[in-house]
Design a protein around this motif. Sequence first.
Motif, short mmCIF file in Angstrom:
data_model
loop_
_atom_site.label_atom_id
_atom_site.label_comp_id
_atom_site.label_asym_id
_atom_site.label_seq_id
_atom_site.Cartn_x
_atom_site.Cartn_y
_atom_site.Cartn_z
N THR A 83 -96.47 77.12 32.01
CA THR A 83 -96.52 78.55 32.76
C THR A 83 -97.76 78.97 32.88
OG1 THR A 83 -95.27 79.91 31.43
CG2 THR A 83 -94.35 78.51 32.35
N GLU A 84 -98.21 80.20 33.54
CA GLU A 84 -99.55 80.53 33.56
C GLU A 84 -99.09 81.84 32.22
OE1 GLU A 84 -103.01 82.56 36.01
OE2 GLU A 84 -100.61 83.29 36.80
N LYS A 85 -98.12 82.27 32.28
CA LYS A 85 -97.95 83.53 31.23
C LYS A 85 -98.19 82.54 29.56
CE LYS A 85 -94.04 86.55 29.62
NZ LYS A 85 -93.98 86.22 28.14
N GLN A 86 -97.86 81.52 29.49
CA GLN A 86 -97.69 80.92 28.45
C GLN A 86 -99.42 80.27 27.62
OE1 GLN A 86 -96.07 76.92 27.11
NE2 GLN A 86 -95.52 77.01 25.44
N ALA A 87 -100.11 79.96 29.05
CA ALA A 87 -101.62 79.80 28.84
C ALA A 87 -102.31 81.07 27.96
CB ALA A 87 -101.98 79.26 30.29
#
Length: 95
Positions: free
Chosen positions: A16-20
């Motif tokens: 996910t972009e959030k995790q990145a």
Amino acid sequence: MAKSQRAAARHILVKTEKQALDLKRRLGQGQDFGVLAKRFSTCPSKKSGGDLGEFGRGDMVKAFDDVVFKQLTNEVHGPVKTKFGFHLIETIYRD
């Protein structure tokens, strides 16, 4: 000449972009790239701290290639979205 260009990079691949973005924030706070890659990356390169070794222009998917061959070296770029997920990419060197 473009085809002969070589580079070495390391990356962290997540779903996910959030995790990145969270991992990029942690890197900005001084956490170690290799340690975070080993812990969170979904790529087999995680075993070597995200190190992809040396490769040529065109060997990676276009979005990844564009960062490695066009952005500044020794800086973490991303998140970069590819069909594999979201990458944080650091180009170690390129010729």
